[in-house]
Design an enzyme around this catalytic site. Structure first.
Site, PDB file in Angstrom:
ATOM      1  N   ASP A   1      97.856  52.264  82.659  1.00 36.25           N
ATOM      2  CA  ASP A   1      96.713  52.702  81.850  1.00 36.25           C
ATOM      3  C   ASP A   1      96.154  54.034  82.332  1.00 36.25           C
ATOM      4  OD1 ASP A   1      96.825  49.626  81.369  1.00 36.25           O
ATOM      5  OD2 ASP A   1      95.740  50.565  79.708  1.00 36.25           O
TER       6      ASP A   1
ATOM      7  N   LYS B   1      97.190  46.470  83.743  1.00 34.16           N
ATOM      8  CA  LYS B   1      96.575  45.173  83.441  1.00 34.16           C
ATOM      9  C   LYS B   1      96.328  44.350  84.702  1.00 34.16           C
ATOM     10  CE  LYS B   1      95.371  43.987  80.337  1.00 34.16           C
ATOM     11  NZ  LYS B   1      93.921  44.258  80.108  1.00 34.16           N
TER      12      LYS B   1
ATOM     13  N   ARG C   1      95.705  47.856  71.019  1.00 39.10           N
ATOM     14  CA  ARG C   1      95.587  47.906  72.473  1.00 39.10           C
ATOM     15  C   ARG C   1      96.887  48.458  73.062  1.00 39.10           C
ATOM     16  NH1 ARG C   1      99.388  45.308  73.425  1.00 39.10           N
ATOM     17  NH2 ARG C   1      99.231  45.792  75.630  1.00 39.10           N
ATOM     18  N   GLY C   2      96.846  48.718  74.380  1.00 42.44           N
ATOM     19  CA  GLY C   2      97.977  49.390  75.018  1.00 42.44           C
ATOM     20  C   GLY C   2      97.613  50.871  75.076  1.00 42.44           C
ATOM     21  N   ALA C   3      97.720  51.465  76.265  1.00 43.14           N
ATOM     22  CA  ALA C   3      97.169  52.809  76.479  1.00 43.14           C
ATOM     23  C   ALA C   3      97.651  53.864  75.466  1.00 43.14           C
ATOM     24  CB  ALA C   3      97.450  53.241  77.919  1.00 43.14           C
TER      25      ALA C   3
ATOM     26  N   ARG D   1      86.691  52.267  75.321  1.00 38.38           N
ATOM     27  CA  ARG D   1      87.277  51.616  76.508  1.00 38.38           C
ATOM     28  C   ARG D   1      87.421  52.673  77.611  1.00 38.38           C
ATOM     29  NH1 ARG D   1      92.281  47.792  75.647  1.00 38.38           N
ATOM     30  NH2 ARG D   1      91.384  46.814  77.499  1.00 38.38           N
TER      31      ARG D   1
ATOM     32  N   GLN E   1      98.471  38.822  76.651  1.00 38.82           N
ATOM     33  CA  GLN E   1      99.304  39.829  75.958  1.00 38.82           C
ATOM     34  C   GLN E   1     100.792  39.539  76.146  1.00 38.82           C
ATOM     35  OE1 GLN E   1      96.612  40.458  77.783  1.00 38.82           O
ATOM     36  NE2 GLN E   1      95.521  42.278  77.118  1.00 38.82           N
TER      37      GLN E   1
END
Ligand code: MRU
Length: 337
Positions: free
Chosen positions: A230, A241, A48-50, A86, A189
Site C-alpha cells: 500500500d 494489509k 479497494r486495493g492501492a 483513506r 479479501q
C-alpha cells in the site's frame, strides 16, 4: 455484459465500479456520476486495493470537472475530499497529485484534459501490471507453490494485478502450479476475492485461515510468498494489509523467499522509513460483527488497524514495472512518470 475482471470502467461521463463487497456472491456495479460517489466507494471498500483506489480517484476528479457548476475551486474541493478517504495507500495521493497538476496547468478544455489524464493514469497502471508480470516471471522455477495474502489481482488494480497478476502470468507459463490464499481477517479479501479470482483463472487454490500460516510453512512445501503493498518507504519498509508482517516473520523463520510486487506509484520517496507511514484504523464493527453477541459486550476494547509495516530486511526482493530490485532499497529507481 461487463467484464468483472475489468473492475473500473469509464463510459464517457460516468464510472462503473464493480462492488467488491458483494463478491463472490454477486456481481454488482456501482454507477458513479460524481466525485462524492467515488469517495464513498473508496471509503466503504466497494473499490479497494492501492492501485485501484488511485485509478478510481483519478476518474473521480474527472467526474468533478463534468458537473454543470464545475469551477476550479470546486474541482479542488473534490480532490481534497478524495484525499481524505483513506490514508495509507500511496497510489491515491500519487493519482490526485497528478490530477491536480493537470488542473493547475489547464485553462481551456479542462474537463477534456482531466478525463484524458484519468484514462492515461488507468492505462499506465494497466501497463505497469503487465510489466510486473513479465519481470516477476524470473523469480520462479517450475511448478512452484505460492502463498499470498489479502487480494492483489485484477480487481485491486487497473490491470491484471500486482502479486496475483505475477502469479497468474507465471501459472499460464507452468512456473506456478498452486496458490495458497490466506483468509485475511477481519474483512476477508483473501477468502472473498483471491479465491474467486484464482478460480476464474483456473488456478488450483487452497484457502487457509490466517492463523494456519505457521503450520502450512512447517508441514507443506511453499516455494515463495508474494504480496502487494500500500505504501513503500524509501528504505524499502513496506505497509500492506494487516497480517503481512506476521507472514514475513514466518517466511524468514522458514527461509521462504518473500517478495513485494507493486508499481512505482506505491513508493513514497518522501518517507525515509516505514515508521512514518500513516496506518489507517477502521471501525471496531468490522471485528465485532464477525462473532455473534460480541457487539453487545460493551466493555471490550477493539483495535482494528488495516495495515502493518514489514521492515525492509524481511523482504527478499521487490518486483516493480522497472524489474526486480534487491536490497539496498534506498536505491530504488525514481518514479519515471
Ligand atoms: O484495505 P484494502 O483491501 O484496500 O487493502 C489492500 C491491500 O493491502 C493490498 O495488498 C494492496 O493494496 C495491494 S493491491 C494490488
Amino acid at each position: 455484459v461487463r467484464d468483472p475482471l475489468n473492475a473500473l470502467q469509464w463510459e464517457g461521463d460516468r464510472l462503473f465500479i464493480l462492488d467488491q463487497r458483494k463478491l463472490p456472491k454477486s456481481i454488482v456495479w456501482i454507477e458513479a456520476r460524481t466525485a462524492e460517489n467515488v469517495a464513498r466507494a473508496i471509503e466503504t471498500l466497494a473499490v479497494r486495493g492501492a492501485p485501484a483506489i488511485g485509478v478510481a480517484a483519478a476518474y473521480g476528479v474527472a467526474l468533478a470537472s463534468l458537473q454543470q457548476n464545475a469551477t476550479i475551486p470546486r474541482i479542488q474541493k473534490a480532490i481534497d475530499r478524495l484525499r481524505s478517504t483513506r490514508p495509507t495507500a500511496f497510489n491515491l495521493f500519487d493519482a490526485l497529485d497528478k490530477m491536480e497538476a493537470v488542473l493547475e496547468l489547464s485553462h481551456d478544455d479542462l474537463s477534456k484534459r482531466l478525463i484524458q489524464a484519468a484514462i492515461q493514469y488507468h492505462q499506465a497502471d494497466r501497463e505497469a501490471c503487465m510489466k510486473m508480470a513479465r519481470a516477476g516471471l524470473k523469480l520462479f522455477g517450475k511448478d512452484e507453490r505460492i502463498l499470498t495474502y489479502c487480494h492483489t489481482g485484477a480487481l485491486a488494480t487497473g490491470g491484471i494485478g500486482t502479486a496475483l497478476g505475477v502469479v497468474k502470468f507465471a501459472f499460464a507459463k507452468s512456473r506456478v502450479c498452486e496458490v495458497y490464499a490466506c483468509e485475511t481477517r477481519p474483512l476477508g479479501q483473501g477468502a472473498r476475492l483471491t479465491v474467486w479470482e484464482c478460480a476464474q483463472a483456473g488456478i488450483p487454490v487452497t484457502l487457509i485461515c490466517d492463523n494456519m500460516i505457521g503450520a502450512l510453512m512447517s508441514t507443506r512445501k511453499i516455494d515463495r510468498v508474494l504480496v502487494g503493498a500500500d505504501r513503500i518507504a524509501r528504505n524499502g519498509d513496506t505497509s500492506n494489509k494487516i497480517g503481512t508482517y506476521t507472514l514475513a516473520v514466518l517466511a524468514a523463520r522458514h527461509k521462504i523467499p518473500f517478495h513485494i510486487v507493486a508499481p512505482m506509484t506505491t513508493i513514497d520517496y518522501s518517507l525515509r522509513s516505514g515508521k512514518a507511514i500513516p496506518i489507517e484504523e477502521r471501525n471496531a464493527d468490522e471485528i465485532t460483527r464477525i462473532t455473534p453477541g460480541l457487539r453487545e459486550q460493551k466493555k471490550i476494547k477493539i483495535w482494528n488497524p488495516a495495515f502493518d509495516v514489514t521492515p525492509a530486511k524481511l523482504i527478499t526482493s521487490f518486483v516493480t514495472e522497472t524489474g526486480i530490485h534487491t536490497p539496498p532499497f534506498a536505491k530504488l529507481p525514481v518514479n519515471p512518470t
